[in-house]
Scaffold this motif. Sequence first.
Motif, PDB file in Angstrom:
ATOM      1  N   PHE A 135       7.491   0.284  -5.623  1.00 47.99           N
ATOM      2  CA  PHE A 135       7.792   1.591  -6.181  1.00 47.99           C
ATOM      3  C   PHE A 135       6.698   2.597  -6.468  1.00 47.99           C
ATOM      4  CE2 PHE A 135      12.168   0.014  -7.377  1.00 47.99           C
ATOM      5  CZ  PHE A 135      11.884  -1.710  -7.293  1.00 47.99           C
ATOM      6  N   LEU A 136       6.815   3.527  -6.447  1.00 43.64           N
ATOM      7  CA  LEU A 136       5.926   4.608  -6.366  1.00 43.64           C
ATOM      8  C   LEU A 136       6.517   5.807  -7.416  1.00 43.64           C
ATOM      9  CD1 LEU A 136       2.916   5.852  -5.903  1.00 43.64           C
ATOM     10  CD2 LEU A 136       3.961   7.316  -4.119  1.00 43.64           C
ATOM     11  N   ASN A 137       5.686   6.034  -8.605  1.00 43.64           N
ATOM     12  CA  ASN A 137       6.263   7.330  -9.384  1.00 43.64           C
ATOM     13  C   ASN A 137       4.995   8.191  -9.319  1.00 43.64           C
ATOM     14  OD1 ASN A 137       8.666   6.208 -10.167  1.00 43.64           O
ATOM     15  ND2 ASN A 137       7.368   4.546 -11.327  1.00 43.64           N
ATOM     16  N   ILE A 138       5.450   9.679  -9.437  1.00 44.38           N
ATOM     17  CA  ILE A 138       4.529  10.666  -9.605  1.00 44.38           C
ATOM     18  C   ILE A 138       4.946  11.510 -10.807  1.00 44.38           C
ATOM     19  CG2 ILE A 138       3.601  12.698  -8.536  1.00 44.38           C
ATOM     20  CD1 ILE A 138       4.317  11.795  -5.854  1.00 44.38           C
ATOM     21  N   SER A 139       4.175  11.460 -11.623  1.00 43.03           N
ATOM     22  CA  SER A 139       4.244  12.293 -12.918  1.00 43.03           C
ATOM     23  C   SER A 139       4.045  14.120 -12.817  1.00 43.03           C
ATOM     24  CB  SER A 139       3.599  11.672 -14.228  1.00 43.03           C
ATOM     25  OG  SER A 139       2.437  11.778 -14.002  1.00 43.03           O
ATOM     26  N   LEU A 197       0.877  -1.215  -0.051  1.00 43.02           N
ATOM     27  CA  LEU A 197       0.082   0.154  -0.185  1.00 43.02           C
ATOM     28  C   LEU A 197       0.886   1.149   0.056  1.00 43.02           C
ATOM     29  CD1 LEU A 197      -2.308  -1.229   2.889  1.00 43.02           C
ATOM     30  CD2 LEU A 197      -2.948  -1.140   0.418  1.00 43.02           C
ATOM     31  N   TRP A 198       0.375   2.244  -0.521  1.00 42.52           N
ATOM     32  CA  TRP A 198       0.968   3.756  -0.528  1.00 42.52           C
ATOM     33  C   TRP A 198       0.244   4.639   0.029  1.00 42.52           C
ATOM     34  CZ3 TRP A 198       6.121   4.810  -1.194  1.00 42.52           C
ATOM     35  CH2 TRP A 198       6.961   3.857  -1.788  1.00 42.52           C
ATOM     36  N   ASN A 219      -3.099   5.523 -10.518  1.00 40.55           N
ATOM     37  CA  ASN A 219      -4.187   6.493  -9.951  1.00 40.55           C
ATOM     38  C   ASN A 219      -4.132   7.927 -10.387  1.00 40.55           C
ATOM     39  OD1 ASN A 219      -6.176   7.800  -8.242  1.00 40.55           O
ATOM     40  ND2 ASN A 219      -5.419   7.214  -6.442  1.00 40.55           N
ATOM     41  N   GLY A 220      -4.570   8.531 -11.608  1.00 40.66           N
ATOM     42  CA  GLY A 220      -4.268   9.644 -11.945  1.00 40.66           C
ATOM     43  C   GLY A 220      -2.803   9.857 -12.433  1.00 40.66           C
ATOM     44  N   ARG A 221      -1.921  10.881 -11.632  1.00 38.27           N
ATOM     45  CA  ARG A 221      -0.521  10.967 -12.044  1.00 38.27           C
ATOM     46  C   ARG A 221       0.408  10.129 -11.379  1.00 38.27           C
ATOM     47  NH1 ARG A 221       1.028  15.245  -9.973  1.00 38.27           N
ATOM     48  NH2 ARG A 221      -0.471  15.507  -8.713  1.00 38.27           N
ATOM     49  N   LEU A 222      -0.222   9.288 -10.584  1.00 39.99           N
ATOM     50  CA  LEU A 222       0.379   8.184  -9.610  1.00 39.99           C
ATOM     51  C   LEU A 222       0.519   6.795 -10.366  1.00 39.99           C
ATOM     52  CD1 LEU A 222      -0.074  10.634  -7.730  1.00 39.99           C
ATOM     53  CD2 LEU A 222      -0.166   8.881  -5.828  1.00 39.99           C
ATOM     54  N   THR A 223       1.521   6.113 -10.205  1.00 41.60           N
ATOM     55  CA  THR A 223       1.751   4.531 -10.681  1.00 41.60           C
ATOM     56  C   THR A 223       2.460   4.007  -9.836  1.00 41.60           C
ATOM     57  OG1 THR A 223       1.753   5.501 -13.042  1.00 41.60           O
ATOM     58  CG2 THR A 223       2.563   3.075 -12.672  1.00 41.60           C
ATOM     59  N   ALA A 224       2.019   3.054  -9.225  1.00 40.72           N
ATOM     60  CA  ALA A 224       2.871   1.945  -8.171  1.00 40.72           C
ATOM     61  C   ALA A 224       3.036   0.779  -8.896  1.00 40.72           C
ATOM     62  CB  ALA A 224       2.207   1.892  -6.982  1.00 40.72           C
ATOM     63  N   ILE A 260      -2.668   4.072  -3.581  1.00 39.35           N
ATOM     64  CA  ILE A 260      -2.885   2.986  -4.256  1.00 39.35           C
ATOM     65  C   ILE A 260      -2.709   1.727  -3.616  1.00 39.35           C
ATOM     66  CG2 ILE A 260      -1.507   1.917  -6.108  1.00 39.35           C
ATOM     67  CD1 ILE A 260      -0.828   4.260  -7.389  1.00 39.35           C
ATOM     68  N   ALA A 261      -3.258   0.645  -3.675  1.00 42.15           N
ATOM     69  CA  ALA A 261      -3.220  -0.510  -3.188  1.00 42.15           C
ATOM     70  C   ALA A 261      -2.756  -1.678  -4.113  1.00 42.15           C
ATOM     71  CB  ALA A 261      -4.545  -0.930  -2.458  1.00 42.15           C
TER      72      ALA A 261
END
Lengths: 112, 112
Positions: free
Chosen positions: A73-77, A33-34, A58-63, A47-48
């Motif tokens: 890993f978590l990425n924010i664009s 989980l993030w 989830n929108g601009r977030l990718t995990a 994000i789960a």
Amino acid sequence: GQQLNQSPQSMFIQEGEDVSMNCTSSSIFNTWLWYKQDPGEGPVLLIALYKAGELTSNGRLTAQFGITRKDSFLNISASIPSDVGIYFCAGQLGGTASKLTFGTGTRLQVML
Amino acid sequence: DGGITQSPKYLFRKEGQNVTLSCEQNLNHDAMYWYRQDPGQGLRLIYYSQIVNDFQKGDIAEGYSVSREKKESFPLTVTSAQKNPTAFYLCASSRQVQETQYFGPGTRLLVL
């Protein structure tokens, strides 16, 4: 109790930049989980992830749920000022006695 | 409006006093949790409850006590035996113990 290792501990980025952070564990988890925490508030789930190798947005977030089940890993664009906060990962083994194990957090600050 | 409420937002305690932190949820969740957060650290589990009239110690239960007489409520008492009680306390709930946890806004406890 165990805590997960998150890196980086903190980061300063320019608005519009992409951000990457990760979380590693010495043991496997079945759920990752993030969460994001704003100052003085409780963490909010972002994000789960429930399956090894899973990539979820989830929108601009990718995990991503690491294939070894020991990392995520978590990425924010295209970061924006409201992305400021502390990001925590959490792992859960599963089962009726399952507890969350939290990471140490990544503090994100966005420069305008 | 469904959610988790914690009160008060800030709480001051004198040396040697017991204080009780409130946590209420109207999400019809069976499981509830208490975490402690110290500056620059992740969340550590104090106690959790899978169901009414049941609770289990977490990783740092010493100096704390809980009760679960109602499904909606899971109060935490910080006793005088807790030698370093100053921290941010977070309550969470989940539908069942192995499911995703959602957090309240937190209570900051300060010792005078």
